[in-house]
Design a protein around this motif. Structure first.
Motif, mmCIF file in Angstrom:
data_model
loop_
_atom_site.group_PDB
_atom_site.id
_atom_site.type_symbol
_atom_site.label_atom_id
_atom_site.label_comp_id
_atom_site.label_asym_id
_atom_site.label_seq_id
_atom_site.Cartn_x
_atom_site.Cartn_y
_atom_site.Cartn_z
ATOM 1 N N SER A 1 -38.641 -40.784 40.940
ATOM 2 C CA SER A 1 -38.933 -41.946 41.603
ATOM 3 C C SER A 1 -38.030 -43.420 41.246
ATOM 4 O O SER A 1 -38.737 -43.756 40.177
ATOM 5 C CB SER A 1 -40.072 -42.362 41.693
ATOM 6 O OG SER A 1 -40.531 -43.431 42.665
ATOM 7 N N PRO A 2 -37.078 -43.767 41.996
ATOM 8 C CA PRO A 2 -36.531 -45.092 41.543
ATOM 9 C C PRO A 2 -37.330 -46.291 41.545
ATOM 10 O O PRO A 2 -37.088 -47.436 40.974
ATOM 11 C CB PRO A 2 -35.196 -45.262 42.531
ATOM 12 C CG PRO A 2 -34.979 -43.728 42.993
ATOM 13 C CD PRO A 2 -36.225 -43.164 43.066
ATOM 14 N N ASP A 3 -38.528 -46.122 42.217
ATOM 15 C CA ASP A 3 -39.464 -47.224 42.427
ATOM 16 C C ASP A 3 -40.550 -47.212 41.301
ATOM 17 O O ASP A 3 -41.058 -48.330 41.210
ATOM 18 C CB ASP A 3 -40.207 -47.147 43.817
ATOM 19 C CG ASP A 3 -39.008 -47.224 45.130
ATOM 20 O OD1 ASP A 3 -38.241 -47.923 44.980
ATOM 21 O OD2 ASP A 3 -39.349 -46.697 46.051
ATOM 22 N N SER A 4 -40.502 -46.376 40.402
ATOM 23 C CA SER A 4 -41.494 -46.369 39.412
ATOM 24 C C SER A 4 -41.198 -47.292 38.139
ATOM 25 O O SER A 4 -40.185 -47.790 38.003
ATOM 26 C CB SER A 4 -41.605 -44.894 38.868
ATOM 27 O OG SER A 4 -40.560 -44.534 38.074
ATOM 28 N N SER A 5 -42.108 -47.822 37.738
ATOM 29 C CA SER A 5 -41.923 -48.787 36.542
ATOM 30 C C SER A 5 -41.230 -48.380 35.432
ATOM 31 O O SER A 5 -40.097 -48.968 34.725
ATOM 32 C CB SER A 5 -43.307 -49.476 36.002
ATOM 33 O OG SER A 5 -44.029 -48.380 35.404
ATOM 34 N N THR A 6 -41.467 -46.820 35.177
ATOM 35 C CA THR A 6 -40.471 -46.273 34.175
ATOM 36 C C THR A 6 -39.218 -46.204 34.490
ATOM 37 O O THR A 6 -38.266 -46.424 33.733
ATOM 38 C CB THR A 6 -41.259 -44.628 33.834
ATOM 39 O OG1 THR A 6 -42.460 -44.908 33.583
ATOM 40 C CG2 THR A 6 -40.536 -43.956 32.761
ATOM 41 N N TYR A 7 -38.928 -45.735 35.676
ATOM 42 C CA TYR A 7 -37.540 -45.548 36.165
ATOM 43 C C TYR A 7 -36.879 -47.136 36.043
ATOM 44 O O TYR A 7 -35.509 -47.324 35.685
ATOM 45 C CB TYR A 7 -37.233 -45.006 37.483
ATOM 46 C CG TYR A 7 -36.038 -44.858 38.041
ATOM 47 C CD1 TYR A 7 -35.470 -43.497 37.930
ATOM 48 C CD2 TYR A 7 -35.042 -45.820 38.509
ATOM 49 C CE1 TYR A 7 -34.156 -43.205 38.116
ATOM 50 C CE2 TYR A 7 -33.852 -45.520 38.719
ATOM 51 C CZ TYR A 7 -33.299 -44.374 38.791
ATOM 52 O OH TYR A 7 -31.938 -44.064 38.902
ATOM 53 N N LYS A 8 -37.480 -48.190 36.352
ATOM 54 C CA LYS A 8 -36.816 -49.500 36.560
ATOM 55 C C LYS A 8 -36.632 -49.929 35.113
ATOM 56 O O LYS A 8 -35.656 -50.552 35.012
ATOM 57 C CB LYS A 8 -37.825 -50.279 37.330
ATOM 58 C CG LYS A 8 -37.779 -50.230 38.842
ATOM 59 C CD LYS A 8 -38.683 -51.036 39.664
ATOM 60 C CE LYS A 8 -38.445 -50.972 40.970
ATOM 61 N NZ LYS A 8 -39.686 -51.986 41.823
ATOM 62 N N GLN A 9 -37.618 -49.770 34.197
ATOM 63 C CA GLN A 9 -37.303 -50.082 32.809
ATOM 64 C C GLN A 9 -36.051 -49.400 32.128
ATOM 65 O O GLN A 9 -35.405 -49.992 31.547
ATOM 66 C CB GLN A 9 -38.593 -49.992 31.940
ATOM 67 C CG GLN A 9 -39.773 -50.881 32.528
ATOM 68 C CD GLN A 9 -41.041 -50.486 32.079
ATOM 69 O OE1 GLN A 9 -41.279 -49.536 30.983
ATOM 70 N NE2 GLN A 9 -41.935 -51.239 32.429
#
Length: 209
Positions: A184-192
């Motif tokens: 999920s590109p929208d997850s905080s992990t992905y964004k970080q």
């Protein structure tokens, strides 16, 4: 023959590329699970020399970075006139600055910012710019995407797959199952992770994986 990096249909920004069927950019589906050492099992990468300067032997404008930049500026000017007056300048390399484009899209909520204009409003300028893109080094593109994939996994996006080399093309990594997304590109992990790893990607590879 110019070798191309083939994008996954994952980010909204790729609509800009996929809207130009005349180009040799094809959509890749699926992915390859990384091996234990994080390196995909692929054949030897072809070594290609990146074109420097331009070649006007075929007639027309030389295909150098300057011509590419100038053509991208015409696309940008079209986008400013027809879509959003704050559309950002391209990078000095001539490639669009997707970090700024993404920020503008998020701030305005206007998907047309990332899609080359409503109804292909700036498609002619986009096609012209992409036809003048300097030849890329397939080996360097592959190594850049591989470093990015490893970085994404190291920062918690454990299912992020490695790129592959196939028939002289680089197929980007990313979600192992794009038709039923597992990342999920929208997850905080992905964004970080994306923020931490963005410098691993060469200009022109932004958003490809």
């Amino acid at each position: 023959m110019t070798q191309k990096t083939r994008p996954r249909p994952r980010a909204a920004r790729l609509a800009l590329l996929l809207a130009v069927p005349v180009l040799a950019l094809t959509t890749a589906c699926g992915g390859t699970e990384p091996s234990d050492d994080g390196v995909a099992s692929v054949g030897k990468a072809p070594s290609t020399e990146q074109t420097k300067g331009g070649d006007s032997s075929q007639g027309g404008a030389p295909k150098g970075k300057s011509a590419f930049y100038d053509a991208q500026m015409k696309f940008v000017q079209c986008m400013r006139k027809k879509i959003n007056k704050d559309y950002p300048d391209p990078k000095l390399s001539g490639y669009l600055d997707w970090t700024k484009i993404d920020a503008l899209q998020e701030a305005t909520g206007n998907d047309d910012v990332a899609k080359g204009g409503r109804g292909g409003a700036c498609a002619p300028e986009m096609r012209k710019a992409m036809s003048l893109e300097p030849s890329r080094d397939t080996q360097k593109d592959y190594e850049s995407m591989l470093a990015h994939a490893k970085c994404m996994r190291a920062h918690g996006v454990t299912k992020f797959t490695n790129p592959q080399l196939q028939d002289g093309n680089v197929i980007p990594g990313g979600d192992p199952n794009p038709t039923s997304p597992e990342v999920s590109p929208d997850s905080s992990t992905y964004k970080q992770a994306s923020q931490a790893c963005k410098d691993k990607l060469l200009d022109g590879l932004d958003g490809m994986q």
